[in-house]
Design a protein around this motif. Sequence first.
Motif, mmCIF file in Angstrom:
data_model
loop_
_atom_site.group_PDB
_atom_site.id
_atom_site.type_symbol
_atom_site.label_atom_id
_atom_site.label_comp_id
_atom_site.label_asym_id
_atom_site.label_seq_id
_atom_site.Cartn_x
_atom_site.Cartn_y
_atom_site.Cartn_z
ATOM 1 N N TYR A 7 0.838 -1.191 0.000
ATOM 2 C CA TYR A 7 0.000 0.000 0.000
ATOM 3 C C TYR A 7 0.874 1.243 0.000
ATOM 4 C CZ TYR A 7 1.016 0.949 4.907
ATOM 5 O OH TYR A 7 1.647 1.252 6.082
ATOM 6 N N ILE A 8 0.267 2.337 -0.401
ATOM 7 C CA ILE A 8 0.902 3.646 -0.330
ATOM 8 C C ILE A 8 -0.033 4.529 0.477
ATOM 9 C CG2 ILE A 8 1.661 5.672 -1.610
ATOM 10 C CD1 ILE A 8 2.172 3.867 -4.013
ATOM 11 N N ASP A 9 0.493 5.138 1.518
ATOM 12 C CA ASP A 9 -0.289 6.050 2.345
ATOM 13 C C ASP A 9 -0.105 7.458 1.782
ATOM 14 O OD1 ASP A 9 -1.827 7.082 4.363
ATOM 15 O OD2 ASP A 9 -0.250 6.990 5.884
ATOM 16 N N MET A 10 -1.211 8.095 1.397
ATOM 17 C CA MET A 10 -1.096 9.440 0.830
ATOM 18 C C MET A 10 -2.309 10.278 1.203
ATOM 19 S SD MET A 10 -1.974 9.010 -3.188
ATOM 20 C CE MET A 10 -0.829 7.692 -3.402
ATOM 21 N N ASN A 11 -2.110 11.545 1.201
ATOM 22 C CA ASN A 11 -3.174 12.516 1.446
ATOM 23 C C ASN A 11 -3.676 12.987 0.084
ATOM 24 O OD1 ASN A 11 -4.771 14.713 2.012
ATOM 25 N ND2 ASN A 11 -3.390 15.557 3.562
ATOM 26 N N THR A 12 -4.880 12.602 -0.282
ATOM 27 C CA THR A 12 -5.405 12.958 -1.609
ATOM 28 C C THR A 12 -5.847 14.418 -1.688
ATOM 29 O OG1 THR A 12 -7.595 12.136 -0.994
ATOM 30 C CG2 THR A 12 -6.112 10.613 -2.160
ATOM 31 N N PHE A 19 -1.997 11.035 -9.474
ATOM 32 C CA PHE A 19 -3.094 11.138 -10.437
ATOM 33 C C PHE A 19 -2.552 11.586 -11.793
ATOM 34 C CE2 PHE A 19 -5.207 12.194 -6.306
ATOM 35 C CZ PHE A 19 -5.922 11.012 -6.196
ATOM 36 N N ASN A 20 -2.770 10.769 -12.831
ATOM 37 C CA ASN A 20 -2.304 11.095 -14.180
ATOM 38 C C ASN A 20 -3.251 12.021 -14.929
ATOM 39 O OD1 ASN A 20 0.130 9.729 -14.216
ATOM 40 N ND2 ASN A 20 -0.782 7.828 -14.936
ATOM 41 N N LYS A 21 -4.524 11.992 -14.578
ATOM 42 C CA LYS A 21 -5.516 12.801 -15.295
ATOM 43 C C LYS A 21 -5.743 14.101 -14.548
ATOM 44 C CE LYS A 21 -6.802 9.391 -18.147
ATOM 45 N NZ LYS A 21 -6.719 9.383 -19.561
ATOM 46 N N ASP A 22 -5.865 15.160 -15.309
ATOM 47 C CA ASP A 22 -6.125 16.467 -14.719
ATOM 48 C C ASP A 22 -7.639 16.651 -14.572
ATOM 49 O OD1 ASP A 22 -5.645 18.962 -13.655
ATOM 50 O OD2 ASP A 22 -5.520 19.939 -15.613
ATOM 51 N N VAL A 23 -8.188 15.912 -13.634
ATOM 52 C CA VAL A 23 -9.623 15.972 -13.340
ATOM 53 C C VAL A 23 -9.774 16.170 -11.839
ATOM 54 C CG1 VAL A 23 -10.268 14.526 -15.310
ATOM 55 C CG2 VAL A 23 -9.831 13.462 -13.099
ATOM 56 N N LEU A 27 -13.538 12.518 -9.040
ATOM 57 C CA LEU A 27 -13.531 11.553 -10.144
ATOM 58 C C LEU A 27 -12.335 10.618 -10.029
ATOM 59 C CD1 LEU A 27 -14.654 10.354 -12.710
ATOM 60 C CD2 LEU A 27 -13.474 12.149 -14.000
ATOM 61 N N ASN A 28 -11.177 11.152 -9.706
ATOM 62 C CA ASN A 28 -10.006 10.295 -9.525
ATOM 63 C C ASN A 28 -10.249 9.243 -8.450
ATOM 64 O OD1 ASN A 28 -7.849 10.947 -11.347
ATOM 65 N ND2 ASN A 28 -7.670 12.928 -10.328
ATOM 66 N N LEU A 29 -10.888 9.635 -7.354
ATOM 67 C CA LEU A 29 -11.139 8.679 -6.272
ATOM 68 C C LEU A 29 -12.205 7.653 -6.643
ATOM 69 C CD1 LEU A 29 -10.834 10.936 -3.108
ATOM 70 C CD2 LEU A 29 -9.160 9.328 -4.055
ATOM 71 N N ILE A 30 -13.191 8.050 -7.429
ATOM 72 C CA ILE A 30 -14.187 7.085 -7.913
ATOM 73 C C ILE A 30 -13.500 6.040 -8.795
ATOM 74 C CG2 ILE A 30 -16.163 6.785 -9.472
ATOM 75 C CD1 ILE A 30 -17.193 9.522 -8.381
ATOM 76 N N ILE A 31 -12.654 6.511 -9.713
ATOM 77 C CA ILE A 31 -11.930 5.595 -10.598
ATOM 78 C C ILE A 31 -11.002 4.699 -9.773
ATOM 79 C CG2 ILE A 31 -10.280 5.418 -12.513
ATOM 80 C CD1 ILE A 31 -13.123 6.374 -13.337
ATOM 81 N N LEU A 32 -10.332 5.258 -8.780
ATOM 82 C CA LEU A 32 -9.455 4.468 -7.915
ATOM 83 C C LEU A 32 -10.236 3.400 -7.157
ATOM 84 C CD1 LEU A 32 -6.626 3.962 -6.780
ATOM 85 C CD2 LEU A 32 -7.115 5.717 -5.035
#
Length: 181
Positions: A7-12, A19-23, A27-32
């Motif tokens: 796992y990677i612990d990160m503050n989103t 995140f590769n997409k500039d959105v 949305l990034n978290l839904i996709i994740l």
Amino acid sequence: MLPKYGYIDMNTNIRHQFFNKDVGKELNLIILHILSSIGFVNNMLCNLMSDDNLWLNRIKYISAHYAWSGLKKVKQHFDNEKQSVNVFSEDINQFIKNGSYLFPSNFRNCMMHYDFCNKGTEVIMEKYFSDNKPFFGLIESCFGGKSYSRFFSELSIFLNDLEKYLLSWFNVDMKKVKWDL
């Protein structure tokens, strides 16, 4: 034996290279989230259970359906909002189209509700019924005689391709992964 996991612990809330997409973060978290459920099935459960395990294949089907349904809803949301920039590639349209074939409502209802009837009507056709077949001929009945093994092979390909596409949304720095904790 359990597969290796990390796992990677990160503050989103902090903008970084994950995140590769500039959105938007949402949305990034839904996709994740969708990717995580597919990844768990593809990379953990599939390594712990045999390919012909009925429970595994039911779990694969249900997770694939929820992933497909979630992506379809997210895409519809963005289409309805008439965003000037389409955040999805054309690949998403192909996944949604393929899912329409894989997830017909009569089969979906049987797989998710552990029943062989849909709205009071038996789904298994007499000509395909056999207590020696996985799911007693449900797959053959819903997919024009297609065999259990062929259908779940196609579903596995769909899940693997979808996982690969969704992984493109993220940049995982393997040096930051904490393994098997």
